[in-house]
Design a protein around this motif. Structure first.
Motif, mmCIF file in Angstrom:
data_model
loop_
_atom_site.group_PDB
_atom_site.id
_atom_site.type_symbol
_atom_site.label_atom_id
_atom_site.label_comp_id
_atom_site.label_asym_id
_atom_site.label_seq_id
_atom_site.Cartn_x
_atom_site.Cartn_y
_atom_site.Cartn_z
ATOM 1 N N GLY A 1 45.026 6.783 60.335
ATOM 2 C CA GLY A 1 45.646 7.734 61.250
ATOM 3 C C GLY A 1 45.929 7.065 62.582
ATOM 4 O O GLY A 1 45.637 5.882 62.786
ATOM 5 N N ASP A 2 46.489 7.819 63.515
ATOM 6 C CA ASP A 2 46.864 7.298 64.830
ATOM 7 C C ASP A 2 45.652 6.794 65.616
ATOM 8 O O ASP A 2 44.508 7.162 65.318
ATOM 9 C CB ASP A 2 47.550 8.403 65.639
ATOM 10 C CG ASP A 2 49.063 8.402 65.475
ATOM 11 O OD1 ASP A 2 49.574 7.665 64.611
ATOM 12 O OD2 ASP A 2 49.737 9.146 66.213
ATOM 13 N N PRO A 3 45.899 5.970 66.651
ATOM 14 C CA PRO A 3 44.804 5.572 67.539
ATOM 15 C C PRO A 3 44.190 6.796 68.227
ATOM 16 O O PRO A 3 44.880 7.781 68.498
ATOM 17 C CB PRO A 3 45.494 4.667 68.576
ATOM 18 C CG PRO A 3 46.774 4.230 67.945
ATOM 19 C CD PRO A 3 47.193 5.354 67.036
ATOM 20 N N ALA A 4 42.902 6.728 68.488
ATOM 21 C CA ALA A 4 42.188 7.716 69.309
ATOM 22 C C ALA A 4 42.063 9.098 68.671
ATOM 23 O O ALA A 4 41.796 10.069 69.373
ATOM 24 C CB ALA A 4 42.836 7.838 70.691
ATOM 25 N N VAL A 5 42.239 9.193 67.352
ATOM 26 C CA VAL A 5 42.039 10.495 66.695
ATOM 27 C C VAL A 5 40.585 10.690 66.270
ATOM 28 O O VAL A 5 40.206 11.768 65.816
ATOM 29 C CB VAL A 5 42.970 10.673 65.472
ATOM 30 C CG1 VAL A 5 44.423 10.702 65.906
ATOM 31 C CG2 VAL A 5 42.722 9.596 64.418
ATOM 32 N N GLY A 6 39.770 9.638 66.401
ATOM 33 C CA GLY A 6 38.350 9.756 66.091
ATOM 34 C C GLY A 6 37.936 9.170 64.758
ATOM 35 O O GLY A 6 36.897 9.557 64.212
ATOM 36 N N LYS A 7 38.701 8.212 64.232
ATOM 37 C CA LYS A 7 38.371 7.632 62.925
ATOM 38 C C LYS A 7 37.024 6.922 62.946
ATOM 39 O O LYS A 7 36.181 7.133 62.073
ATOM 40 C CB LYS A 7 39.489 6.672 62.491
ATOM 41 C CG LYS A 7 40.862 7.313 62.366
ATOM 42 C CD LYS A 7 41.899 6.353 61.814
ATOM 43 C CE LYS A 7 42.141 5.136 62.677
ATOM 44 N NZ LYS A 7 42.693 5.492 64.025
ATOM 45 N N LEU B 1 42.742 10.985 55.921
ATOM 46 C CA LEU B 1 43.912 10.887 56.784
ATOM 47 C C LEU B 1 43.644 11.781 57.985
ATOM 48 O O LEU B 1 43.607 13.007 57.856
ATOM 49 C CB LEU B 1 45.167 11.327 56.030
ATOM 50 C CG LEU B 1 46.480 11.364 56.815
ATOM 51 C CD1 LEU B 1 46.782 10.018 57.456
ATOM 52 C CD2 LEU B 1 47.624 11.792 55.903
ATOM 53 N N VAL B 2 43.444 11.181 59.144
ATOM 54 C CA VAL B 2 42.899 11.894 60.297
ATOM 55 C C VAL B 2 43.961 12.120 61.373
ATOM 56 O O VAL B 2 44.745 11.224 61.687
ATOM 57 C CB VAL B 2 41.711 11.104 60.895
ATOM 58 C CG1 VAL B 2 41.045 11.903 62.015
ATOM 59 C CG2 VAL B 2 40.697 10.742 59.819
ATOM 60 N N TYR B 3 43.941 13.333 61.932
ATOM 61 C CA TYR B 3 44.727 13.623 63.132
ATOM 62 C C TYR B 3 43.851 14.391 64.104
ATOM 63 O O TYR B 3 42.768 14.878 63.759
ATOM 64 C CB TYR B 3 46.004 14.402 62.796
ATOM 65 C CG TYR B 3 45.785 15.816 62.296
ATOM 66 C CD1 TYR B 3 45.806 16.896 63.179
ATOM 67 C CD2 TYR B 3 45.561 16.077 60.941
ATOM 68 C CE1 TYR B 3 45.606 18.204 62.715
ATOM 69 C CE2 TYR B 3 45.365 17.372 60.475
ATOM 70 C CZ TYR B 3 45.388 18.423 61.364
ATOM 71 O OH TYR B 3 45.176 19.711 60.913
ATOM 72 N N ASP B 4 44.318 14.507 65.330
ATOM 73 C CA ASP B 4 43.605 15.207 66.397
ATOM 74 C C ASP B 4 44.260 16.578 66.574
ATOM 75 O O ASP B 4 45.461 16.663 66.847
ATOM 76 C CB ASP B 4 43.721 14.361 67.675
ATOM 77 C CG ASP B 4 43.130 15.020 68.911
ATOM 78 O OD1 ASP B 4 42.735 16.199 68.855
ATOM 79 O OD2 ASP B 4 43.098 14.341 69.953
ATOM 80 N N ALA C 1 51.417 15.014 68.240
ATOM 81 C CA ALA C 1 52.070 13.773 67.801
ATOM 82 C C ALA C 1 51.260 13.090 66.705
ATOM 83 O O ALA C 1 51.828 12.528 65.758
ATOM 84 C CB ALA C 1 52.263 12.838 68.984
ATOM 85 N N SER C 2 49.939 13.149 66.804
ATOM 86 C CA SER C 2 49.100 12.500 65.785
ATOM 87 C C SER C 2 49.241 13.191 64.432
ATOM 88 O O SER C 2 49.119 12.550 63.384
ATOM 89 C CB SER C 2 47.635 12.480 66.224
ATOM 90 O OG SER C 2 47.064 13.777 66.202
ATOM 91 N N PHE C 3 49.505 14.495 64.465
ATOM 92 C CA PHE C 3 49.727 15.241 63.218
ATOM 93 C C PHE C 3 51.077 14.875 62.613
ATOM 94 O O PHE C 3 51.193 14.641 61.404
ATOM 95 C CB PHE C 3 49.655 16.739 63.504
ATOM 96 C CG PHE C 3 49.979 17.607 62.318
ATOM 97 C CD1 PHE C 3 49.123 17.687 61.234
ATOM 98 C CD2 PHE C 3 51.146 18.364 62.299
ATOM 99 C CE1 PHE C 3 49.432 18.496 60.135
ATOM 100 C CE2 PHE C 3 51.457 19.173 61.228
ATOM 101 C CZ PHE C 3 50.598 19.241 60.136
ATOM 102 N N LEU C 4 52.101 14.799 63.448
ATOM 103 C CA LEU C 4 53.431 14.436 62.956
ATOM 104 C C LEU C 4 53.448 12.998 62.432
ATOM 105 O O LEU C 4 54.086 12.702 61.418
ATOM 106 C CB LEU C 4 54.466 14.618 64.059
ATOM 107 C CG LEU C 4 54.630 16.047 64.587
ATOM 108 C CD1 LEU C 4 55.618 16.076 65.755
ATOM 109 C CD2 LEU C 4 55.080 16.997 63.475
#
Length: 219
Positions: A16-22, A89-92, A97-100
């Protein structure tokens, strides 16, 4: 089931995107701790954990690869997708934007990982928008995440790496789905690289309550 070997080793990736908490999700899984000021992942970090699935009478060893969200590491992290049986698959939930962008990450996963991979969509950081004062911080409604996951054939959960809410559940539910695929013959537990049967060389008897570890890797 304490004191027995694990029945399966399952390879998971976290993307997932940076900084989403992976990384925070992985640390919460392996150590039940929260990273207050996590450093950006450089390439890939690894963690492992033994989990019990009592209803299936199985002990599972999770091998989890936490992949960097930065575009400059994407060619490196893609190589770790190979053969993965499971994916978070992680989003915030407070960052639309992290979801898209999760659509692009999912496309990579399906291109490079096992074609039968089980993917669970995880909306992280629900702790930031659950009380009355902060509820407006949410940018991705639960229903929208659920709908997209259903359309793409993914499992779905909202979680908090900070509180630990649903973190273990996400890995356990994905593992149950993988075991069901093994039972139905979707995964070949002798030839699928992300699914391995326990062998005597795995180290003998272990406690199903321990066995967590993490290490970094950038190559």
């Amino acid at each position: 089931m304490a004191g027995i070997t694990w029945h399966y080793v399952l390879k998971f990736i976290i993307t997932g995107d940076p900084a989403v908490g992976k990384s925070s999700l992985l640390v919460q899984l392996t150590d039940h701790e929260f990273l207050k000021t996590p450093e950006p992942t450089l390439g890939v970090e690894f963690g492992s954990k033994l989990i019990e699935l009592p209803e299936q009478e199985k002990v599972i060893k999770l091998q989890c690869w936490d992949t960097a969200g930065s575009e400059k590491f994407r060619s490196i992290t893609r190589s770790y997708y190979c053969g993965a049986a499971g994916c978070l698959l992680v989003y915030d939930v407070t960052n639309r934007a992290s979801f898209l962008n999760a659509r692009s990450w999912l496309a990579d996963v399906r291109k490079f990982a096992d074609p039968h991979l089980t993917c669970i969509l995880v909306g992280n950081k629900v702790d930031l928008c659950e009380d009355g004062q902060n509820h407006k911080r949410r940018q991705v409604p639960t229903e929208e995440g659920q709908l997209w996951a259903k359309e793409e054939g993914m499992l779905f959960v909202e979680a908090s790496a900070k509180s630990g809410r649903n973190v273990d559940w996400a890995f356990e539910e994905a593992s149950r789905d993988i075991l069901d695929k093994i039972k139905r013959g979707v995964f070949d537990d002798n030839r699928s690289p992300g699914v391995k049967l326990s062998k005597p060389s795995d180290g003998g008897a272990v406690s199903s309550k321990g066995g967590s570890s993490r290490k970094g890797c950038c190559s």
